[in-house]
Design a protein around this motif. Structure first.
Motif, PDB file in Angstrom:
ATOM      1  N   ASN A   6      11.499  94.974  27.424  1.00 14.74           N
ATOM      2  CA  ASN A   6      10.687  96.052  26.873  1.00 14.74           C
ATOM      3  C   ASN A   6       9.335  96.066  27.575  1.00 14.74           C
ATOM      4  OD1 ASN A   6       9.848  98.123  25.138  1.00 14.74           O
ATOM      5  ND2 ASN A   6      10.514  97.053  23.291  1.00 14.74           N
ATOM      6  N   THR A  90      11.955 100.827  27.305  1.00  7.55           N
ATOM      7  CA  THR A  90      10.815 100.872  26.399  1.00  7.55           C
ATOM      8  C   THR A  90      11.253 101.391  25.042  1.00  7.55           C
ATOM      9  OG1 THR A  90       9.283 101.315  28.232  1.00  7.55           O
ATOM     10  CG2 THR A  90       8.523 101.846  26.001  1.00  7.55           C
ATOM     11  N   THR A  92       9.320 101.469  21.243  1.00  8.93           N
ATOM     12  CA  THR A  92       8.124 101.097  20.484  1.00  8.93           C
ATOM     13  C   THR A  92       8.222 101.449  19.004  1.00  8.93           C
ATOM     14  OG1 THR A  92       7.018 103.214  20.959  1.00  8.93           O
ATOM     15  CG2 THR A  92       6.676 101.410  22.525  1.00  8.93           C
ATOM     16  N   SER A 115       8.843  91.554  25.733  1.00  5.63           N
ATOM     17  CA  SER A 115       7.913  92.659  25.966  1.00  5.63           C
ATOM     18  C   SER A 115       6.962  92.267  27.086  1.00  5.63           C
ATOM     19  CB  SER A 115       7.107  92.981  24.699  1.00  5.63           C
ATOM     20  OG  SER A 115       7.923  93.591  23.730  1.00  5.63           O
ATOM     21  N   LEU A 163       3.572  97.438  21.033  1.00  9.53           N
ATOM     22  CA  LEU A 163       4.359  96.328  21.551  1.00  9.53           C
ATOM     23  C   LEU A 163       3.673  94.978  21.383  1.00  9.53           C
ATOM     24  CD1 LEU A 163       5.847  97.913  24.794  1.00  9.53           C
ATOM     25  CD2 LEU A 163       7.017  97.450  22.632  1.00  9.53           C
ATOM     26  N   PHE A 168       7.804  92.676  18.149  1.00 13.56           N
ATOM     27  CA  PHE A 168       8.254  92.960  19.504  1.00 13.56           C
ATOM     28  C   PHE A 168       8.109  91.758  20.438  1.00 13.56           C
ATOM     29  CE2 PHE A 168       7.375  97.251  17.849  1.00 13.56           C
ATOM     30  CZ  PHE A 168       8.582  97.868  18.159  1.00 13.56           C
ATOM     31  N   HIS A 171       6.368  87.978  23.871  1.00 11.06           N
ATOM     32  CA  HIS A 171       5.385  88.673  24.685  1.00 11.06           C
ATOM     33  C   HIS A 171       5.100  87.910  25.972  1.00 11.06           C
ATOM     34  CE1 HIS A 171       4.064  90.273  20.560  1.00 11.06           C
ATOM     35  NE2 HIS A 171       4.629  91.281  21.199  1.00 11.06           N
TER      36      HIS A 171
END
Length: 219
Positions: A6, A90, A92, A115, A163, A168, A171
């Motif tokens: 993502n 993507t 969101t 993400s 994000l 999500f 990271h």
């Protein structure tokens, strides 16, 4: 296993996905954007164009058919393909995330979600560099000209803010990371082993141009 990569538009998802595929034997890339843009092209231009004033569909992800279709196709791929499946996409909206990534997990698939994040300035620079002219200039190592603000830039702040939320994760900040290094980080977190990256800078530039050109939107 499915690796769902993502991130904001221009965040490096597609390049990272194809970098992993290049260095992970048996892996494949499945890009849900192809289905989404295909659905949009079924509409008359005035119903999918910002300038038409009659647009009914703001984003192909708003179509239930896209969300359900992505899950259906990826379920088939994950069931029938022995290798790792990589999805650069993507997403969101928390509800849409549940209907895609969450639904695939409910079906029993091992989905690892990442993400790719970066500062706004980093992403806008990458968006400038992925235009058709810029992609060609990258192959020769030359700089580029001015950039017209696009829909991706207008939605950038929203993407980065959404994000960054815990739901999500995982990271990965990529401001100071190259595509191969980002691919390495994802592989480690997913428990995968990539082939060593022995590619030179020029060959990398040319290959990334070849990856990027089919994903440039001209309509």
């Amino acid at each position: 296993m499915l690796l769902w990569i993502n991130g904001p538009f221009g965040g490096g998802k597609t390049q990272t996905a194809y970098e992993i595929r290049r260095r992970l034997p048996g892996s494949v890339v499945c890009d849900p954007e192809h289905a989404g843009f295909g659905l949009l092209r079924m509409l008359p231009r005035e119903l999918r164009d910002d300038r038409g004033g009659k647009r009914l569909i703001d984003d192909f992800q708003d179509l239930v058919s896209w969300r359900q279709g992505v899950v259906e196709v990826l379920d088939v791929v994950l069931t029938g393909h022995a290798g790792v499946v990589i999805v650069p996409m993507t997403v969101t909206d928390p509800g849409y995330f549940t209907e895609t990534v969450g639904r695939l997990r409910e079906l029993g698939h091992d989905v690892r979600h990442f993400s790719l994040l970066a500062e706004r300035e980093t992403v806008t620079r990458r968006l400038r560099e992925r235009g058709p002219g810029q992609l060609l200039r990258r192959a020769t190592g030359r700089g580029g000209g001015p950039h017209r603000e696009s829909r991706a830039v207008r939605r950038l702040d929203h993407c980065l803010e959404r994000l960054s939320e815990p739901e999500f994760a995982e990271h990965l900040w990529t401001d100071h990371s190259t595509v191969p290094k980002t691919a390495d980080r994802i592989a480690v977190l997913a428990g995968l082993t990539l082939r060593p990256n022995n590619e030179g800078r020029l060959r990398t530039r040319v290959r990334q141009v070849r990856v990027g050109l089919p994903h440039v939107r001209l309509d």
